[in-house]
Scaffold this motif. Sequence first.
Motif, PDB file in Angstrom:
ATOM      1  N   PHE A 152       0.792  -1.227   0.000  1.00 31.75           N
ATOM      2  CA  PHE A 152       0.000   0.000   0.000  1.00 31.75           C
ATOM      3  C   PHE A 152       0.827   1.282   0.000  1.00 31.75           C
ATOM      4  CE2 PHE A 152      -2.961  -3.175   1.591  1.00 31.75           C
ATOM      5  CZ  PHE A 152      -4.120  -2.860   0.885  1.00 31.75           C
ATOM      6  N   VAL A 153       2.108   1.206   0.220  1.00 32.33           N
ATOM      7  CA  VAL A 153       2.943   2.411   0.210  1.00 32.33           C
ATOM      8  C   VAL A 153       3.135   2.880  -1.229  1.00 32.33           C
ATOM      9  CG1 VAL A 153       5.242   3.329   0.663  1.00 32.33           C
ATOM     10  CG2 VAL A 153       4.129   1.886   2.367  1.00 32.33           C
ATOM     11  N   ILE A 161      -1.950   4.140  -0.428  1.00 30.27           N
ATOM     12  CA  ILE A 161      -3.114   4.102  -1.308  1.00 30.27           C
ATOM     13  C   ILE A 161      -4.267   3.420  -0.583  1.00 30.27           C
ATOM     14  CG2 ILE A 161      -1.720   4.149  -3.391  1.00 30.27           C
ATOM     15  CD1 ILE A 161      -2.220   1.116  -3.631  1.00 30.27           C
ATOM     16  N   GLU A 162      -5.464   3.566  -1.138  1.00 33.78           N
ATOM     17  CA  GLU A 162      -6.670   3.147  -0.439  1.00 33.78           C
ATOM     18  C   GLU A 162      -6.933   1.649  -0.457  1.00 33.78           C
ATOM     19  OE1 GLU A 162      -9.314   5.297   1.208  1.00 33.78           O
ATOM     20  OE2 GLU A 162      -7.299   6.110   1.391  1.00 33.78           O
ATOM     21  N   ALA A 163      -6.881   1.025  -1.625  1.00 39.08           N
ATOM     22  CA  ALA A 163      -7.375  -0.352  -1.722  1.00 39.08           C
ATOM     23  C   ALA A 163      -6.767  -1.079  -2.907  1.00 39.08           C
ATOM     24  CB  ALA A 163      -8.903  -0.356  -1.841  1.00 39.08           C
ATOM     25  N   LEU A 164      -6.779  -2.409  -2.789  1.00 41.54           N
ATOM     26  CA  LEU A 164      -6.342  -3.305  -3.856  1.00 41.54           C
ATOM     27  C   LEU A 164      -7.312  -4.478  -3.928  1.00 41.54           C
ATOM     28  CD1 LEU A 164      -2.543  -3.288  -2.976  1.00 41.54           C
ATOM     29  CD2 LEU A 164      -3.550  -2.244  -5.024  1.00 41.54           C
ATOM     30  N   ALA A 165      -7.236  -5.216  -5.012  1.00 42.39           N
ATOM     31  CA  ALA A 165      -8.073  -6.404  -5.156  1.00 42.39           C
ATOM     32  C   ALA A 165      -7.590  -7.506  -4.219  1.00 42.39           C
ATOM     33  CB  ALA A 165      -8.050  -6.875  -6.602  1.00 42.39           C
ATOM     34  N   SER A 177     -16.716   3.696   1.175  1.00 46.99           N
ATOM     35  CA  SER A 177     -18.163   3.588   1.115  1.00 46.99           C
ATOM     36  C   SER A 177     -18.676   4.495   0.015  1.00 46.99           C
ATOM     37  CB  SER A 177     -18.795   3.995   2.455  1.00 46.99           C
ATOM     38  OG  SER A 177     -18.777   5.406   2.599  1.00 46.99           O
ATOM     39  N   ASP A 178     -19.965   4.421  -0.260  1.00 48.11           N
ATOM     40  CA  ASP A 178     -20.530   5.250  -1.312  1.00 48.11           C
ATOM     41  C   ASP A 178     -20.625   6.721  -0.910  1.00 48.11           C
ATOM     42  OD1 ASP A 178     -22.544   5.062   0.544  1.00 48.11           O
ATOM     43  OD2 ASP A 178     -23.982   4.056  -0.772  1.00 48.11           O
ATOM     44  N   LEU A 179     -20.283   7.048   0.327  1.00 47.61           N
ATOM     45  CA  LEU A 179     -20.272   8.436   0.777  1.00 47.61           C
ATOM     46  C   LEU A 179     -18.934   9.119   0.498  1.00 47.61           C
ATOM     47  CD1 LEU A 179     -22.036   8.092   4.247  1.00 47.61           C
ATOM     48  CD2 LEU A 179     -23.075   8.680   2.042  1.00 47.61           C
ATOM     49  N   ASP A 180     -17.926   8.346   0.104  1.00 52.43           N
ATOM     50  CA  ASP A 180     -16.572   8.873  -0.045  1.00 52.43           C
ATOM     51  C   ASP A 180     -16.234   9.166  -1.505  1.00 52.43           C
ATOM     52  OD1 ASP A 180     -15.847   8.675   2.714  1.00 52.43           O
ATOM     53  OD2 ASP A 180     -15.645   6.517   2.458  1.00 52.43           O
ATOM     54  N   ALA A 181     -15.250  10.045  -1.701  1.00 51.20           N
ATOM     55  CA  ALA A 181     -14.725  10.313  -3.039  1.00 51.20           C
ATOM     56  C   ALA A 181     -13.813   9.169  -3.457  1.00 51.20           C
ATOM     57  CB  ALA A 181     -13.965  11.637  -3.042  1.00 51.20           C
ATOM     58  N   ASN A 182     -13.800   8.874  -4.741  1.00 47.80           N
ATOM     59  CA  ASN A 182     -12.973   7.781  -5.262  1.00 47.80           C
ATOM     60  C   ASN A 182     -11.590   8.322  -5.621  1.00 47.80           C
ATOM     61  OD1 ASN A 182     -12.333   5.174  -6.112  1.00 47.80           O
ATOM     62  ND2 ASN A 182     -13.021   5.568  -8.204  1.00 47.80           N
ATOM     63  N   THR A 183     -10.813   8.652  -4.581  1.00 45.56           N
ATOM     64  CA  THR A 183      -9.459   9.158  -4.777  1.00 45.56           C
ATOM     65  C   THR A 183      -8.442   8.154  -4.270  1.00 45.56           C
ATOM     66  OG1 THR A 183      -9.564  10.314  -2.641  1.00 45.56           O
ATOM     67  CG2 THR A 183     -10.168  11.577  -4.612  1.00 45.56           C
ATOM     68  N   ALA A 184      -7.227   8.297  -4.735  1.00 43.72           N
ATOM     69  CA  ALA A 184      -6.177   7.323  -4.420  1.00 43.72           C
ATOM     70  C   ALA A 184      -5.815   7.309  -2.942  1.00 43.72           C
ATOM     71  CB  ALA A 184      -4.929   7.603  -5.259  1.00 43.72           C
ATOM     72  N   LYS A 185      -5.972   8.473  -2.287  1.00 49.35           N
ATOM     73  CA  LYS A 185      -5.571   8.595  -0.887  1.00 49.35           C
ATOM     74  C   LYS A 185      -6.634   9.361  -0.109  1.00 49.35           C
ATOM     75  CE  LYS A 185      -0.699   8.542  -2.167  1.00 49.35           C
ATOM     76  NZ  LYS A 185       0.507   9.354  -2.461  1.00 49.35           N
ATOM     77  N   SER A 186      -6.676   9.100   1.200  1.00 49.56           N
ATOM     78  CA  SER A 186      -7.616   9.824   2.066  1.00 49.56           C
ATOM     79  C   SER A 186      -7.004  10.025   3.436  1.00 49.56           C
ATOM     80  CB  SER A 186      -8.935   9.053   2.203  1.00 49.56           C
ATOM     81  OG  SER A 186      -8.778   7.934   3.050  1.00 49.56           O
ATOM     82  N   GLN A 187      -7.467  11.078   4.115  1.00 48.12           N
ATOM     83  CA  GLN A 187      -7.024  11.275   5.485  1.00 48.12           C
ATOM     84  C   GLN A 187      -7.542  10.172   6.385  1.00 48.12           C
ATOM     85  OE1 GLN A 187      -8.757  12.181   8.528  1.00 48.12           O
ATOM     86  NE2 GLN A 187     -10.719  11.770   7.524  1.00 48.12           N
ATOM     87  N   ASN A 188      -8.734   9.636   6.097  1.00 47.14           N
ATOM     88  CA  ASN A 188      -9.349   8.641   6.962  1.00 47.14           C
ATOM     89  C   ASN A 188      -8.474   7.388   7.054  1.00 47.14           C
ATOM     90  OD1 ASN A 188     -11.337   7.791   8.692  1.00 47.14           O
ATOM     91  ND2 ASN A 188     -12.866   7.414   7.119  1.00 47.14           N
ATOM     92  N   THR A 189      -8.010   6.921   5.913  1.00 45.06           N
ATOM     93  CA  THR A 189      -7.126   5.751   5.922  1.00 45.06           C
ATOM     94  C   THR A 189      -5.819   6.071   6.627  1.00 45.06           C
ATOM     95  OG1 THR A 189      -8.087   4.679   3.988  1.00 45.06           O
ATOM     96  CG2 THR A 189      -5.747   4.268   4.410  1.00 45.06           C
ATOM     97  N   HIS A 190      -5.239   7.220   6.362  1.00 47.87           N
ATOM     98  CA  HIS A 190      -3.980   7.573   7.030  1.00 47.87           C
ATOM     99  C   HIS A 190      -4.162   7.738   8.534  1.00 47.87           C
ATOM    100  CE1 HIS A 190      -2.624   8.352   2.907  1.00 47.87           C
ATOM    101  NE2 HIS A 190      -1.401   8.208   3.395  1.00 47.87           N
ATOM    102  N   LEU A 191      -5.303   8.275   8.955  1.00 48.29           N
ATOM    103  CA  LEU A 191      -5.558   8.454  10.386  1.00 48.29           C
ATOM    104  C   LEU A 191      -5.579   7.116  11.113  1.00 48.29           C
ATOM    105  CD1 LEU A 191      -6.311  10.401  12.705  1.00 48.29           C
ATOM    106  CD2 LEU A 191      -8.705  10.080  12.059  1.00 48.29           C
ATOM    107  N   HIS A 192      -6.201   6.117  10.503  1.00 49.69           N
ATOM    108  CA  HIS A 192      -6.337   4.851  11.205  1.00 49.69           C
ATOM    109  C   HIS A 192      -5.111   3.953  11.042  1.00 49.69           C
ATOM    110  CE1 HIS A 192     -10.129   6.140  12.598  1.00 49.69           C
ATOM    111  NE2 HIS A 192     -10.553   6.370  11.370  1.00 49.69           N
TER     112      HIS A 192
END
Length: 403
Positions: A152-153, A161-165, A177-192
């Motif tokens: 993921f780095v 990055i957010e996700a892989l298969a 989730s469907d509430l989020d933007a489809n971007t490569a990175k997010s603060q939410n993932t980095h926070l957790h």
Amino acid sequence: MTTHDDHLAFAAECEAELDAILHWWSTKAVDLERGGFYGEVDERDRPQPLANKGAILHARLLWFFSVAARERPQARSLADRCYAYLRDQFVDHRHGGIMWELDAGGRAVNAKKQAYAQAFAIYGLSEYFAATRIAGARDLALALFDLLETHFVDPAHGGYIEALAQDWSPLVDVRLSDLDANTAKSQNTHLHILEAYTALHTIAPSARVEEALYNCIRIFEQRLFNPSTKHIRLFLDLDWTDRSESISFGHDIEASWLLWRAGEALSQAETQRLYPLVIDLARTTLREGVDNQGALRSERSFSGEVDGRRVWWVQSEAIVGFLNAYEPTGDAAFYDAARAVWRFIQVHQIDRARGEWTWWSDLDLPNPDRTYKAGFWKCPYHNGRAMLEASARLKRLAAAQKQ
């Protein structure tokens, strides 16, 4: 001015609510037929036995029951149940990593590898090891850490990055989730990832984990924190171009205290260095996010539109974040804000008839959006953790005043 007795009274209320939360989850959410926990329990406490089961729900439950078990022995068997189900059902025994979603019977229905899910599993497993000293939990947490760092780095721009298969190949849709933007990175993932690595560093310190934790902190300082607005950027492209369309008061206040906790895990010098950023986030949240009921609003768009609905997790993080800011500053405005949020929760967020907290406050009902008590995105990670953190901090404050 608050007194020693004020702190202890507030702490006692949080302890009582923690026991109530633990009781609800131990009596309403355990899936005795299929294993683990129900994928959903509705707003009237009715289990939905055929609901799919999420990795986030089970990893967060593992964290909560593991921490609760330190002082509440009845939580140990629930932590054991979570650990066994996560290990046996959510771990991808072919490709490695944590799968995103299972059906009610434990079969994978969405086996993608979300970095967010790997992080929460590390977080839960680290606390489970701390509570039980079961080596397999620590080993699994370290294996997931290796997978996060390997797959993921982003080698070109840094960060995760957010996700892989399932087989670690690229995905087109990487949203949580469907509430989020489809971007490569997010603060939410980095926070957790930050909080997961903080916990892992505590139970399995190594140069590699320490370096990764420092790196997470630097990402918040250099990429995610906006010094001109003193908010956290939410969604970003691979090259860190900001694609956010709003700010999130809940994530800002949560980030403030999780960054402080990460600094504490590393060194006193790191904590002191993070102090201005942490307090900036807390002060901005207090100034811009608190409504006239004492609750914390959800979001504000860049166009100025405010989502003023009161959500259970945002109120939970506000209590901890404001108390966290009060401890080093002594600014009574932070303490008063934490107390006001707690009073709001007591009146408008806790379901006094059935137990647990409602998704929305009773001032925001009826609401067509998610309303379940337990489910893919709702568990005692936020509110249970808030009661644990608030009680501990208030007892420290009381002890300091007595000296």
